[in-house]
Design a protein around this motif. Structure first.
Motif, short mmCIF file in Angstrom:
data_model
loop_
_atom_site.label_atom_id
_atom_site.label_comp_id
_atom_site.label_asym_id
_atom_site.label_seq_id
_atom_site.Cartn_x
_atom_site.Cartn_y
_atom_site.Cartn_z
N ASP A 2 0.88 -1.07 0.17
CA ASP A 2 -0.26 0.08 0.27
C ASP A 2 0.85 1.22 -0.01
OD1 ASP A 2 -2.32 -1.17 2.23
OD2 ASP A 2 -2.03 -2.00 0.21
N VAL A 3 2.53 1.15 0.17
CA VAL A 3 2.74 2.06 0.37
C VAL A 3 3.21 3.00 -0.94
CG1 VAL A 3 5.35 3.06 1.45
CG2 VAL A 3 4.37 1.13 2.67
N ILE A 4 2.61 4.71 -1.46
CA ILE A 4 3.32 5.20 -2.33
C ILE A 4 3.90 6.09 -1.82
CG2 ILE A 4 2.43 6.87 -3.75
CD1 ILE A 4 -1.39 6.06 -3.09
N PRO A 5 5.42 5.96 -2.23
CA PRO A 5 6.27 6.88 -2.20
C PRO A 5 6.34 8.07 -2.73
CG PRO A 5 6.93 5.05 -4.01
CD PRO A 5 5.18 5.26 -3.91
N GLU A 6 7.52 8.98 -2.23
CA GLU A 6 7.12 10.70 -2.21
C GLU A 6 8.29 10.98 -2.70
OE1 GLU A 6 5.76 14.68 -0.20
OE2 GLU A 6 5.35 12.71 0.29
#
Length: 203
Positions: A2-6
């Protein structure tokens, strides 16, 4: 998962500054083009906007193609048969300068367009070699265009590709104003008080 990198920052000191021979920088800072690579028009970017755009409008072939694809889409005017290949050719051979030109196309225009595309590509269909000119595809396309002449107002407004006017906003305009003429003549202050339409969309 679920992790969306930024991306929060660049770290230029971690990049090799030069190639092994000490030549030009390997990773020079990116510079946005000043002119559109398709039509040469100036690139513009609003102060509070993240997106830079070609200022050429429908003069720009790339924008013209996108406008036609959007106009013909199933959720817009739903023009049966007007796919990517035909849009490319209509723009490339200068048959269509805006969406209204679709409704001026004749059978002869489409057949000539196909002949020119075949010549450019160096392909001569077997039917052409036999002296036959298939027309059914062109007739079907003209029928699809003709069938879209009386759309619901909301679909027409969405199909026109007005900036910030999606399906929901188009439906609001159609429900509250009821006709193309009223939408065209409505002043910005009136538009701005309609549900979900603020000053930016109104402008």
């Amino acid at each position: 998962g679920d992790v969306i990198p930024e991306v929060v920052a660049i770290v230029p000191e971690k990049r090799p500054a030069r190639d092994l021979l000490g030549g030009s920088p390997l990773h020079p800072p990116f510079e946005l083009p000043k002119a559109c690579p398709e039509c040469g028009s100036a690139i513009v970017k609003g102060e509070d906007e993240a997106i830079a755009r070609c200022s050429g409008g429908l003069y720009c072939p790339a924008q013209r193609k996108q406008a036609l694809w959007h106009f013909a889409a199933r959720r817009a005017m739903d023009i049966e048969g007007l796919g990517e290949r035909y849009v490319e050719r209509l723009v490339e051979f200068d048959y269509v300068h805006g969406v209204a030109d679709l409704y001026r196309l004749r059978l002869d225009d489409l057949l000539e367009m196909k002949r020119r595309a075949d010549e450019r590509d160096g392909t001569v269909p077997e039917t052409a070699k036999a002296g036959q000119v298939p027309t059914r595809w062109a007739e079907n396309l003209l029928e699809g265009i003709a069938a879209s002449r009386r759309p619901p107002l909301a679909r027409l407004l969405f199909a026109l590709g007005i900036r910030h006017v999606g399906e929901s906003t188009a439906k609001t305009l159609a429900d509250w104003l009821g006709s193309v003429e009223r939408v065209r003549r409505a002043p910005a202050p009136l538009l701005a008080v309609l549900p979900d339409i603020g000053a930016t969309v109104a402008a």
